[in-house]
Write a protein that holds these residues in place. Structure first.
Motif, PDB file in Angstrom:
ATOM      1  N   HIS A 163       0.815  -1.211   0.000  1.00  0.00           N
ATOM      2  CA  HIS A 163       0.000   0.000   0.000  1.00  0.00           C
ATOM      3  C   HIS A 163       0.851   1.265   0.000  1.00  0.00           C
ATOM      4  CE1 HIS A 163      -3.928  -1.745   0.023  1.00  0.00           C
ATOM      5  NE2 HIS A 163      -3.637  -2.516   1.070  1.00  0.00           N
ATOM      6  N   THR A 164       1.918   1.296   0.765  1.00  0.00           N
ATOM      7  CA  THR A 164       2.786   2.465   0.801  1.00  0.00           C
ATOM      8  C   THR A 164       3.430   2.692  -0.566  1.00  0.00           C
ATOM      9  OG1 THR A 164       3.221   2.132   3.134  1.00  0.00           O
ATOM     10  CG2 THR A 164       4.795   3.517   1.939  1.00  0.00           C
ATOM     11  N   VAL A 165       3.921   1.625  -1.162  1.00  0.00           N
ATOM     12  CA  VAL A 165       4.550   1.735  -2.483  1.00  0.00           C
ATOM     13  C   VAL A 165       3.540   2.246  -3.496  1.00  0.00           C
ATOM     14  CG1 VAL A 165       5.612   0.412  -4.357  1.00  0.00           C
ATOM     15  CG2 VAL A 165       6.245  -0.046  -1.990  1.00  0.00           C
ATOM     16  N   LEU A 166       2.335   1.699  -3.465  1.00  0.00           N
ATOM     17  CA  LEU A 166       1.312   2.114  -4.419  1.00  0.00           C
ATOM     18  C   LEU A 166       0.887   3.567  -4.182  1.00  0.00           C
ATOM     19  CD1 LEU A 166      -0.831  -1.140  -4.509  1.00  0.00           C
ATOM     20  CD2 LEU A 166       0.785  -0.319  -6.233  1.00  0.00           C
ATOM     21  N   ALA A 167       0.794   3.979  -2.915  1.00  0.00           N
ATOM     22  CA  ALA A 167       0.450   5.367  -2.614  1.00  0.00           C
ATOM     23  C   ALA A 167       1.512   6.314  -3.173  1.00  0.00           C
ATOM     24  CB  ALA A 167       0.303   5.554  -1.097  1.00  0.00           C
ATOM     25  N   GLU A 168       2.783   5.936  -3.033  1.00  0.00           N
ATOM     26  CA  GLU A 168       3.866   6.767  -3.570  1.00  0.00           C
ATOM     27  C   GLU A 168       3.787   6.853  -5.090  1.00  0.00           C
ATOM     28  OE1 GLU A 168       6.143   8.706  -1.928  1.00  0.00           O
ATOM     29  OE2 GLU A 168       4.812   8.194  -0.260  1.00  0.00           O
ATOM     30  N   LYS A 169       3.483   5.749  -5.739  1.00  0.00           N
ATOM     31  CA  LYS A 169       3.375   5.756  -7.199  1.00  0.00           C
ATOM     32  C   LYS A 169       2.206   6.634  -7.647  1.00  0.00           C
ATOM     33  CE  LYS A 169       5.680   1.419  -8.224  1.00  0.00           C
ATOM     34  NZ  LYS A 169       6.755   1.946  -9.059  1.00  0.00           N
ATOM     35  N   LEU A 170       1.105   6.555  -6.909  1.00  0.00           N
ATOM     36  CA  LEU A 170      -0.042   7.403  -7.220  1.00  0.00           C
ATOM     37  C   LEU A 170       0.339   8.872  -7.042  1.00  0.00           C
ATOM     38  CD1 LEU A 170      -3.016   7.750  -7.944  1.00  0.00           C
ATOM     39  CD2 LEU A 170      -3.557   7.436  -5.523  1.00  0.00           C
ATOM     40  N   GLY A 171       1.053   9.174  -5.965  1.00  0.00           N
ATOM     41  CA  GLY A 171       1.518  10.540  -5.730  1.00  0.00           C
ATOM     42  C   GLY A 171       2.403  11.038  -6.847  1.00  0.00           C
ATOM     43  N   GLU A 172       3.252  10.170  -7.372  1.00  0.00           N
ATOM     44  CA  GLU A 172       4.126  10.557  -8.478  1.00  0.00           C
ATOM     45  C   GLU A 172       3.328  10.892  -9.726  1.00  0.00           C
ATOM     46  OE1 GLU A 172       6.933   7.367  -8.940  1.00  0.00           O
ATOM     47  OE2 GLU A 172       7.823   7.737  -6.960  1.00  0.00           O
ATOM     48  N   ARG A 173       2.216  10.182  -9.928  1.00  0.00           N
ATOM     49  CA  ARG A 173       1.365  10.476 -11.093  1.00  0.00           C
ATOM     50  C   ARG A 173       0.590  11.776 -10.876  1.00  0.00           C
ATOM     51  NH1 ARG A 173       0.695   6.287 -14.790  1.00  0.00           N
ATOM     52  NH2 ARG A 173       1.417   4.273 -14.061  1.00  0.00           N
ATOM     53  N   LEU A 174       0.087  11.963  -9.667  1.00  0.00           N
ATOM     54  CA  LEU A 174      -0.686  13.167  -9.371  1.00  0.00           C
ATOM     55  C   LEU A 174       0.186  14.411  -9.344  1.00  0.00           C
ATOM     56  CD1 LEU A 174      -3.043  11.850  -6.550  1.00  0.00           C
ATOM     57  CD2 LEU A 174      -3.731  12.621  -8.830  1.00  0.00           C
ATOM     58  N   PRO A 176       3.687  15.228 -10.669  1.00  0.00           N
ATOM     59  CA  PRO A 176       4.940  14.941 -11.375  1.00  0.00           C
ATOM     60  C   PRO A 176       6.073  15.815 -10.839  1.00  0.00           C
ATOM     61  CG  PRO A 176       3.225  15.735 -12.899  1.00  0.00           C
ATOM     62  CD  PRO A 176       2.645  15.733 -11.527  1.00  0.00           C
ATOM     63  N   ASP A 177       7.276  15.520 -11.264  1.00  0.00           N
ATOM     64  CA  ASP A 177       8.469  16.221 -10.770  1.00  0.00           C
ATOM     65  C   ASP A 177       8.319  17.735 -10.780  1.00  0.00           C
ATOM     66  OD1 ASP A 177       9.777  13.904 -10.181  1.00  0.00           O
ATOM     67  OD2 ASP A 177      10.863  13.827 -12.074  1.00  0.00           O
ATOM     68  N   GLU A 178       7.767  18.303 -11.849  1.00  0.00           N
ATOM     69  CA  GLU A 178       7.630  19.748 -11.946  1.00  0.00           C
ATOM     70  C   GLU A 178       6.759  20.300 -10.819  1.00  0.00           C
ATOM     71  OE1 GLU A 178       6.214  20.750 -15.817  1.00  0.00           O
ATOM     72  OE2 GLU A 178       7.787  19.580 -16.783  1.00  0.00           O
ATOM     73  N   THR A 179       5.671  19.605 -10.529  1.00  0.00           N
ATOM     74  CA  THR A 179       4.766  20.061  -9.482  1.00  0.00           C
ATOM     75  C   THR A 179       5.442  19.985  -8.127  1.00  0.00           C
ATOM     76  OG1 THR A 179       2.915  19.218 -10.775  1.00  0.00           O
ATOM     77  CG2 THR A 179       2.481  19.744  -8.470  1.00  0.00           C
ATOM     78  N   ARG A 180       6.171  18.903  -7.860  1.00  0.00           N
ATOM     79  CA  ARG A 180       6.867  18.769  -6.581  1.00  0.00           C
ATOM     80  C   ARG A 180       7.934  19.853  -6.427  1.00  0.00           C
ATOM     81  NH1 ARG A 180       8.058  12.458  -6.182  1.00  0.00           N
ATOM     82  NH2 ARG A 180       8.544  12.867  -8.324  1.00  0.00           N
ATOM     83  N   LYS A 181       8.625  20.162  -7.510  1.00  0.00           N
ATOM     84  CA  LYS A 181       9.641  21.219  -7.460  1.00  0.00           C
ATOM     85  C   LYS A 181       8.978  22.552  -7.126  1.00  0.00           C
ATOM     86  CE  LYS A 181      12.764  19.053 -10.735  1.00  0.00           C
ATOM     87  NZ  LYS A 181      13.283  19.114 -12.102  1.00  0.00           N
ATOM     88  N   HIS A 182       7.818  22.788  -7.753  1.00  0.00           N
ATOM     89  CA  HIS A 182       7.092  24.031  -7.526  1.00  0.00           C
ATOM     90  C   HIS A 182       6.642  24.120  -6.061  1.00  0.00           C
ATOM     91  CE1 HIS A 182       4.530  27.466  -8.265  1.00  0.00           C
ATOM     92  NE2 HIS A 182       3.508  26.807  -7.725  1.00  0.00           N
ATOM     93  N   CYS A 183       6.177  23.014  -5.503  1.00  0.00           N
ATOM     94  CA  CYS A 183       5.699  22.992  -4.129  1.00  0.00           C
ATOM     95  C   CYS A 183       6.845  23.248  -3.150  1.00  0.00           C
ATOM     96  CB  CYS A 183       5.028  21.666  -3.783  1.00  0.00           C
ATOM     97  SG  CYS A 183       3.464  21.435  -4.633  1.00  0.00           S
ATOM     98  N   LYS A 184       8.041  22.776  -3.472  1.00  0.00           N
ATOM     99  CA  LYS A 184       9.187  22.950  -2.598  1.00  0.00           C
ATOM    100  C   LYS A 184       9.631  24.407  -2.555  1.00  0.00           C
ATOM    101  CE  LYS A 184      11.061  18.320  -2.964  1.00  0.00           C
ATOM    102  NZ  LYS A 184      12.168  17.492  -3.432  1.00  0.00           N
TER     103      LYS A 184
END
Length: 186
Positions: A163-174, A176-184
């Protein structure tokens, strides 16, 4: 070799391992035919049919196991179709009794300091690994020779760990790298 077969051939009980003959292995198609069990009733009874009709089946042999199996057969097993893969120590014309197989396994597990392991744990490990790799309940049932889904469901506990692995994969789809960079940056 019996340990590898019990893990890689997930549906194989110790009784099934004891009943294997050379004719049950087809190296060309990498198939292991499971069609009988070694009886545990008494020392004189030998081979019987598996518990359910679903237990009679062909199983694929993993390519990684083929060289080990080939070496084992050439070194330890007569080349006749009816030769037992694991013959009884007192008479090679008889298959090993499940108690004999468990006794050898007990010595091996003590040697490696794992007295807590049972031979049946090998079957459970193989089926759990299948569940972790995404096997459906139907695939688990087929591999184990189970007649009902409830029995196969006990191996699905491994899915909980994912479940943790799948949640992380879902988070990566929701996100993407650009969005995470923007949030940081905020």
């Amino acid at each position: 070799m019996s340990v590898y077969l019990a893990v890689f051939r997930r549906g194989l009980h110790g009784r099934g391992v004891c009943a294997l003959q050379c004719r049950d292995i087809d190296p060309n198609t990498r198939t292991l035919r499971i069609r009988s069990n070694r009886s545990t009733e008494d020392r004189d009874s030998k081979i019987g049919i598996p518990k359910t009709s679903r237990s009679v089946r062909g199983e694929r042999i993993p390519s990684q196991l083929v060289p080990l199996l080939d070496h084992f057969l050439k070194r330890h097993v007569p080349s006749t179709d009816t030769a037992w893969l694991f013959p009884a120590a007192h008479n090679p014309k008889d298959p090993i009794h499940p108690n004999g197989l468990r006794g050898m396994y007990a010595k091996a597990r003590t040697t490696v300091g794992r007295d807590d392991l049972k031979f049946h744990d090998l079957r459970h490990t193989g089926l759990t690994w299948m569940a972790l790799d995404g096997a459906t309940v139907r695939e688990l049932m087929d591999s184990a020779g189970h007649a009902d889904a409830d029995t196969a469901m006990r191996y699905q506990h491994a899915i909980d760990e994912r479940h943790t692995v799948l949640a992380e994969k879902l988070g990566e789809r929701l996100f993407p790298d650009e969005t995470r960079k923007h949030c940081k940056r905020r």
